[in-house]
Design a protein around this motif. Sequence first.
Motif, mmCIF file in Angstrom:
data_model
loop_
_atom_site.group_PDB
_atom_site.id
_atom_site.type_symbol
_atom_site.label_atom_id
_atom_site.label_comp_id
_atom_site.label_asym_id
_atom_site.label_seq_id
_atom_site.Cartn_x
_atom_site.Cartn_y
_atom_site.Cartn_z
ATOM 1 N N LEU A 325 -1.060 -5.027 -8.552
ATOM 2 C CA LEU A 325 -2.470 -4.568 -8.597
ATOM 3 C C LEU A 325 -2.961 -4.343 -7.164
ATOM 4 O O LEU A 325 -2.837 -5.247 -6.329
ATOM 5 N N LEU A 326 -3.467 -3.119 -6.922
ATOM 6 C CA LEU A 326 -4.004 -2.752 -5.597
ATOM 7 C C LEU A 326 -5.474 -2.394 -5.746
ATOM 8 O O LEU A 326 -5.844 -1.574 -6.621
ATOM 9 N N ILE A 327 -6.326 -2.947 -4.887
ATOM 10 C CA ILE A 327 -7.770 -2.618 -4.834
ATOM 11 C C ILE A 327 -8.108 -2.357 -3.371
ATOM 12 O O ILE A 327 -7.795 -3.182 -2.504
ATOM 13 N N GLY A 328 -8.708 -1.168 -3.115
ATOM 14 C CA GLY A 328 -9.033 -0.840 -1.723
ATOM 15 C C GLY A 328 -9.908 0.404 -1.597
ATOM 16 O O GLY A 328 -10.417 0.925 -2.594
ATOM 17 N N LEU A 329 -10.031 0.883 -0.382
ATOM 18 C CA LEU A 329 -10.836 2.057 -0.059
ATOM 19 C C LEU A 329 -9.926 3.088 0.569
ATOM 20 O O LEU A 329 -9.053 2.756 1.388
ATOM 21 N N SER A 330 -10.167 4.395 0.205
ATOM 22 C CA SER A 330 -9.351 5.465 0.765
ATOM 23 C C SER A 330 -10.153 6.755 0.772
ATOM 24 O O SER A 330 -10.946 7.017 -0.155
ATOM 25 N N ARG A 331 -9.960 7.546 1.836
ATOM 26 C CA ARG A 331 -10.626 8.829 1.895
ATOM 27 C C ARG A 331 -9.941 9.873 1.006
ATOM 28 O O ARG A 331 -10.543 10.896 0.661
ATOM 29 N N ASP A 332 -8.664 9.574 0.654
ATOM 30 C CA ASP A 332 -7.930 10.507 -0.221
ATOM 31 C C ASP A 332 -7.289 9.712 -1.356
ATOM 32 O O ASP A 332 -6.075 9.622 -1.496
ATOM 33 N N ALA A 333 -8.128 9.078 -2.163
ATOM 34 C CA ALA A 333 -7.642 8.172 -3.211
ATOM 35 C C ALA A 333 -6.901 8.906 -4.301
ATOM 36 O O ALA A 333 -5.957 8.361 -4.913
ATOM 37 N N SER A 334 -7.244 10.140 -4.554
ATOM 38 C CA SER A 334 -6.595 10.850 -5.658
ATOM 39 C C SER A 334 -5.135 11.169 -5.377
ATOM 40 O O SER A 334 -4.357 11.429 -6.285
ATOM 41 N N SER A 335 -4.765 11.164 -4.106
ATOM 42 C CA SER A 335 -3.376 11.472 -3.769
ATOM 43 C C SER A 335 -2.481 10.233 -3.619
ATOM 44 O O SER A 335 -1.313 10.343 -3.245
ATOM 45 N N LEU A 336 -3.080 9.078 -3.848
ATOM 46 C CA LEU A 336 -2.282 7.843 -3.644
ATOM 47 C C LEU A 336 -1.146 7.724 -4.654
ATOM 48 O O LEU A 336 -0.065 7.203 -4.329
ATOM 49 N N VAL A 337 -1.336 8.187 -5.859
ATOM 50 C CA VAL A 337 -0.278 8.092 -6.864
ATOM 51 C C VAL A 337 0.926 8.899 -6.430
ATOM 52 O O VAL A 337 2.077 8.459 -6.542
ATOM 53 N N ARG A 338 0.701 10.096 -5.923
ATOM 54 C CA ARG A 338 1.786 10.945 -5.459
ATOM 55 C C ARG A 338 2.494 10.344 -4.263
ATOM 56 O O ARG A 338 3.717 10.426 -4.125
ATOM 57 N N VAL A 339 1.683 9.682 -3.379
ATOM 58 C CA VAL A 339 2.280 9.072 -2.185
ATOM 59 C C VAL A 339 3.173 7.880 -2.560
ATOM 60 O O VAL A 339 4.243 7.654 -1.965
ATOM 61 N N LEU A 340 2.765 7.146 -3.573
ATOM 62 C CA LEU A 340 3.499 5.914 -3.919
ATOM 63 C C LEU A 340 4.665 6.141 -4.870
ATOM 64 O O LEU A 340 5.473 5.219 -5.111
ATOM 65 N N GLU A 341 4.761 7.295 -5.440
ATOM 66 C CA GLU A 341 5.864 7.543 -6.359
ATOM 67 C C GLU A 341 7.186 7.652 -5.603
ATOM 68 O O GLU A 341 7.217 8.061 -4.447
ATOM 69 N N GLY A 342 8.292 7.375 -6.299
ATOM 70 C CA GLY A 342 9.624 7.480 -5.739
ATOM 71 C C GLY A 342 10.096 6.266 -4.960
ATOM 72 O O GLY A 342 11.171 6.287 -4.339
ATOM 73 N N SER A 343 9.363 5.174 -4.998
ATOM 74 C CA SER A 343 9.793 3.964 -4.297
ATOM 75 C C SER A 343 10.828 3.212 -5.138
ATOM 76 O O SER A 343 10.809 3.231 -6.369
ATOM 77 N N ASP A 344 11.729 2.529 -4.436
ATOM 78 C CA ASP A 344 12.735 1.704 -5.124
ATOM 79 C C ASP A 344 12.206 0.334 -5.520
ATOM 80 O O ASP A 344 12.884 -0.396 -6.247
ATOM 81 N N LEU A 345 11.004 0.001 -5.033
ATOM 82 C CA LEU A 345 10.473 -1.341 -5.289
ATOM 83 C C LEU A 345 9.538 -1.375 -6.485
ATOM 84 O O LEU A 345 9.298 -2.444 -7.030
ATOM 85 N N TRP A 346 8.975 -0.265 -6.850
ATOM 86 C CA TRP A 346 8.094 -0.201 -8.019
ATOM 87 C C TRP A 346 8.245 1.132 -8.702
ATOM 88 O O TRP A 346 8.868 2.050 -8.200
#
Length: 393
Positions: A325-346
């Motif tokens: 679970l991640l809770i935070g602030l971001s200027r480009d929050a809608s792109s976070l899913v795309r940035v985090l995809e493809g990791s071997d850890l999750w």
Amino acid sequence: MSAVETVTADSSLPRRLGRAGRRLRPRAASFWAWWTQALASWLPLRVRKLFGLAHERLLLQPAGDSLRLVLEREAEARELGQVPWSGDDMLDPDPLQRLLAPRVADLPRWLVLPAGSGLRRSMVLPAAAEPRLRDMLGFEIERQTPFTAADVQYDARVTGRRDDGQLDVELVVVPSAALDTALGGLGPVSRTLTGADLQSSDGRTLGVNLLPGARRHQRTDPWLGWNLALASVAVIALAASLWQMLSNRSQAADAFEAEVSALATRARTVSVEKQRLLGLVEGMRFLQATRAGRPTTVEVLDEFSRRLPDSTHLEKLSIEDDRILLIGLSRDASSLVRVLEGSDLWRSPALTGALQPDPRTGSDRFTLTAELVVTPPPATAANRGDADAENRP
């Protein structure tokens, strides 16, 4: 059944038992004599003499004014000599005791009558008559001899056995007057006689006993009491030793059973401890395998720090089981899913809920979830055993 018949039946039973006992006694005595003679024949003569198994007797033959002494041993006769004898004038109750060696003087004494003193008659009888041969020949005295049964002393002997089951027997008769005259000539020695035999034509004895039973000297063994006492002590000692041996064996069995019980208890305790230790080892192995299959928190934080853009900062990061679970602030929050995809850890990152603008920072508040990648641990021995038990039909 009438009262007379009942009394007759009851009284005949003791008579039948008595007759059976009288028939068995001579047979038992003859068997005992045969058995002891057979055993003694295997022993040397010196040993037979030591134990009194040698057939020895002292023969007394009156010869005018002298007494001829003959030692008979195993059917062999050896003359010891002749001593002057006047039985009527002797005051010594046993004059032979001081004339002979103690061993010879203690032998059974037999009077030997001349061959002309008696009468011999040969007959053939069935073999079934042997146990009561003397009694049967007692009825033949008046038929076979010129004497009556009351006037003679007699005995019987078996001289041969035929193939047709018949016995060659001989009746030997001596007038009582002739026997009494011979006994009177011995004086006090006559009271020490065991028997009276008759001499055959060749000078040997016949092996019969013409002396009445009431006049036979009953020789007693002076060591009989001691022998019986020693035999009793031996029996008691044997019984005590057997009882002690049984008691020792019983105690040894009890001790062995207690030792086995203690070893069994220890073995069960060791088995329980072993199972517990195996459970602990398997548990530790499972935890280590589980821990090895899960990425560490440091690795997760490092991965997030490299993937998240600089315009994003986290307020909260929590890992519960395999949920991130991640809770935070971001200027480009809608792109976070795309940035985090493809990791071997999750895997499967996704935004939860709507983005909330933050007027103070100009960023959007977001809530993002992901599933932690966990490698399943290998099956342990305990798990394999449980699985096999479940799959077994």
